[in-house]
Design a protein around this motif. Structure first.
Motif, mmCIF file in Angstrom:
data_model
loop_
_atom_site.group_PDB
_atom_site.id
_atom_site.type_symbol
_atom_site.label_atom_id
_atom_site.label_comp_id
_atom_site.label_asym_id
_atom_site.label_seq_id
_atom_site.Cartn_x
_atom_site.Cartn_y
_atom_site.Cartn_z
ATOM 1 N N ILE A 1 4.355 2.455 -8.023
ATOM 2 C CA ILE A 1 4.664 3.060 -6.721
ATOM 3 C C ILE A 1 3.842 2.400 -5.620
ATOM 4 C CG2 ILE A 1 4.459 5.217 -5.392
ATOM 5 C CD1 ILE A 1 5.340 6.687 -7.941
ATOM 6 N N ALA A 2 2.632 1.943 -5.941
ATOM 7 C CA ALA A 2 1.821 1.224 -4.953
ATOM 8 C C ALA A 2 2.537 -0.052 -4.493
ATOM 9 C CB ALA A 2 0.456 0.876 -5.545
ATOM 10 N N SER A 3 3.203 -0.733 -5.421
ATOM 11 C CA SER A 3 3.964 -1.939 -5.063
ATOM 12 C C SER A 3 5.085 -1.612 -4.089
ATOM 13 C CB SER A 3 4.564 -2.583 -6.323
ATOM 14 O OG SER A 3 3.562 -3.036 -7.185
ATOM 15 N N ILE A 4 5.763 -0.491 -4.344
ATOM 16 C CA ILE A 4 6.840 -0.067 -3.454
ATOM 17 C C ILE A 4 6.280 0.309 -2.088
ATOM 18 C CG2 ILE A 4 8.572 1.750 -3.073
ATOM 19 C CD1 ILE A 4 8.976 1.816 -6.113
ATOM 20 N N ALA A 5 5.155 1.044 -2.078
ATOM 21 C CA ALA A 5 4.566 1.510 -0.823
ATOM 22 C C ALA A 5 4.082 0.351 0.048
ATOM 23 C CB ALA A 5 3.412 2.469 -1.121
ATOM 24 N N VAL A 6 3.382 -0.615 -0.564
ATOM 25 C CA VAL A 6 2.874 -1.749 0.204
ATOM 26 C C VAL A 6 4.034 -2.621 0.693
ATOM 27 C CG1 VAL A 6 1.417 -3.820 0.136
ATOM 28 C CG2 VAL A 6 0.640 -1.721 -0.976
ATOM 29 N N SER A 7 5.073 -2.761 -0.136
ATOM 30 C CA SER A 7 6.265 -3.507 0.301
ATOM 31 C C SER A 7 6.926 -2.829 1.497
ATOM 32 C CB SER A 7 7.271 -3.616 -0.851
ATOM 33 O OG SER A 7 6.757 -4.394 -1.905
ATOM 34 N N LYS A 8 7.008 -1.495 1.443
ATOM 35 C CA LYS A 8 7.560 -0.730 2.576
ATOM 36 C C LYS A 8 6.685 -0.911 3.811
ATOM 37 C CE LYS A 8 9.583 2.820 4.773
ATOM 38 N NZ LYS A 8 10.982 2.844 5.238
ATOM 39 N N TRP A 9 5.361 -0.858 3.616
ATOM 40 C CA TRP A 9 4.401 -1.020 4.714
ATOM 41 C C TRP A 9 4.547 -2.399 5.359
ATOM 42 C CZ3 TRP A 9 -1.503 0.349 3.848
ATOM 43 C CH2 TRP A 9 -2.116 0.509 5.084
ATOM 44 N N GLU A 10 4.881 -3.390 4.519
ATOM 45 C CA GLU A 10 5.078 -4.754 5.003
ATOM 46 C C GLU A 10 6.489 -4.991 5.551
ATOM 47 O OE1 GLU A 10 3.265 -8.131 4.913
ATOM 48 O OE2 GLU A 10 1.971 -6.501 5.541
ATOM 49 N N LYS A 11 7.317 -3.919 5.518
ATOM 50 C CA LYS A 11 8.715 -4.006 5.960
ATOM 51 C C LYS A 11 9.498 -5.029 5.142
ATOM 52 C CE LYS A 11 7.867 -2.536 10.747
ATOM 53 N NZ LYS A 11 6.491 -2.090 10.538
ATOM 54 N N GLU A 12 9.176 -5.103 3.860
ATOM 55 C CA GLU A 12 9.866 -6.047 2.973
ATOM 56 C C GLU A 12 10.626 -5.347 1.851
ATOM 57 O OE1 GLU A 12 7.204 -8.968 1.459
ATOM 58 O OE2 GLU A 12 7.010 -10.011 3.369
#
Length: 457
Positions: free
Chosen positions: A408-419
């Motif tokens: 979920i951290a991977s998903i969250a950081v990807s979302k934070w990066e708008k990717e």
């Protein structure tokens, strides 16, 4: 004469056999159940199955170092923007610190509310401390400075030989940055590493064929050695820990997934193979290679996955954080040791540091707990002996929570990066993405999505 789908229908049995043969997670479930039964009914035979579990974990661990190195290097090199590398790393660390703190606080709250150790009235002087002597000794020497110095390897070969993820991550980041800076001269190296990564993941597919054997051996050994009697005697603590881990996943991490726009339950179903492998082996590392591949296929960028998941195995141990605060207060309650609110704040503060310091140490959870109890002062370190018999049973929940948290951290950081393309991710999780153009074969519904071409139709 008509037949109905039942146990007596040979066609039903054939279909069932084909389904089991083509589903890794069903094989692992069956293996875990069989292992538990063997350990219960024949403890000595169950204990002798230990090499099967340890052998499988060693097979996976031998691949972790090169996979982390190749994934991080190629991710950074393809990203091309060194500022972005730093930004992703910083965002990852902020996310890790926030959610491990939340996990530590939740552990304290549950321990204070449910008081799993109350009424045990254990006299610390009567406990056998021989088994915990090594953990207590290591706990005295554990420090944040030691941890930071340990990130720097003695040499490159040594870090790969030890399989130290943080050291390998440091080398990979430096290698990736260097590869990016020389641009076209690094292109042949990048092409080679890309091809090499495909070979590594093919080896992972081969190794995963024996995952059920490893899960069977690990579970048979655990139940055979420690027995269900030990499990029942401290059942309240175990129940509290499992319930708290579930609370953290479905409420705290559920809110993160809601913010990211991705369904939590479908995500858990998507990584079901990895969850059951971790359940059987009690090691989140056993699923690391597959987890990295699956997160990339879900739509998280390779550079984010390459940084977040390896870093998360040292900095984002949500399950371990819950366990540490819960266990510390359990020992205090069991030994009738009064712990003030200020002392609980000290426990929380110390664990924010020591939980990182023991990241790559064997028996790190116990060492961290010993260091924390020593820092607080009034909670007897000898109380660790109460946890030895059930620690193995609790390690499954710790490892599964850590695994889910890092995904979920991977998903969250990807979302934070708008990717993160949430619409695409949900389509993949729902099994409907195959209807779109340019679909890769791996994104098939029911998602045996990782290396799906290896599975029989």
């Amino acid at each position: 004469m008509s037949t109905t789908p039942s146990g007596g229908n040979p066609f039903f049995l054939v279909r069932l056999a084909k389904r089991i043969a083509g589903s890794l997670y069903l094989q692992v479930i069956i293996a875990v159940i069989c292992g538990a039964l063997l350990g219960y009914f024949s403890p000595s035979v169950g204990e002798s199955m230990r090499p099967l579990g340890e052998g499988f974990i060693k097979l996976v661990k031998m691949l972790i170092a090169p996979i982390v190195f190749v994934t991080v290097v190629t991710g950074i090199a393809k990203m091309g923007d060194l500022k972005k590398v730093g930004r992703v790393g910083l965002k990852s660390l902020i996310y890790f610190e926030v959610f491990t703190t939340v996990a530590l606080v939740i552990g304290l709250m549950v321990a204070n509310t449910l008081r799993p150790g109350a009424g045990m009235n254990v006299n610390p002087a009567t406990l056998d401390t021989k088994a915990i002597a090594s953990y207590a000794t290591s706990g005295h020497t554990l420090s944040t400075v030691d941890f930071l110095m340990n990130i720097i390897p003695k040499d490159v070969a040594d870090s790969f030989a030890k399989g130290d993820i943080l050291q390998i991550l440091l080398i990979a980041i430096l290698f990736g940055v260097a590869l990016t800076s020389i641009k076209e001269y690094g292109a042949p190296v990048l092409k080679f590493l890309d091809s090499f990564s495909k070979v590594l993941f093919r080896i992972v597919a081969i190794v995963m064929r024996v995952a059920p054997v490893g899960a069977f051996g690990a579970m048979a050994f655990t139940v055979g050695k420690y027995g269900l009697v030990t499990l029942l005697s401290l059942g309240k603590l175990i129940a509290c820990f499992y319930a708290t881990s579930a609370l953290f996943i479905f409420i705290v991490l559920g809110l993160v997934m809601r913010w990211a726009g991705v369904g939590l339950f479908r995500f858990l179903r998507y990584i079901k193979e990895e969850i059951f492998i971790v359940l059987g082996t009690s090691s989140s590392e056993s699923a690391l290679p597959l987890m990295m591949k699956k997160m990339e296929k879900l739509g998280c960028s390779k550079s984010v996955v390459g940084l977040v998941i390896p870093m998360g195995y040292s900095f984002n141990l949500d399950g371990t954080s819950i366990y540490l605060t819960l266990a510390a207060l359990f020992i205090a309650q069991a030994t009738n040791t009064h712990v003030t609110l200020w002392q609980q704040i000290v426990i929380l503060t110390v664990l924010l540091l020591t939980s990182k310091g023991a990241a790559a140490v064997t028996g790190g959870g116990f060492i961290t707990l010993a260091a924390t109890l020593g820092a607080v002062g009034n909670i007897p370190v000898a109380g660790l002996a109460l946890l030895l018999g059930i620690d193995r049973f609790m390690s499954e929940a710790r490892a599964i929570t850590n695994l889910i948290g890092n995904g979920i951290a991977s998903i969250a950081v990807s979302k934070w990066e708008k990717e993160l393309d949430a619409k695409k991710a949900n389509a993949i999780l729902a099994g409907t993405y195959e209807a779109e153009e340019n679909l890769e074969p791996e994104y098939v519904a029911e998602a045996e999505p990782v290396l799906a071409e290896e599975e029989p139709a």
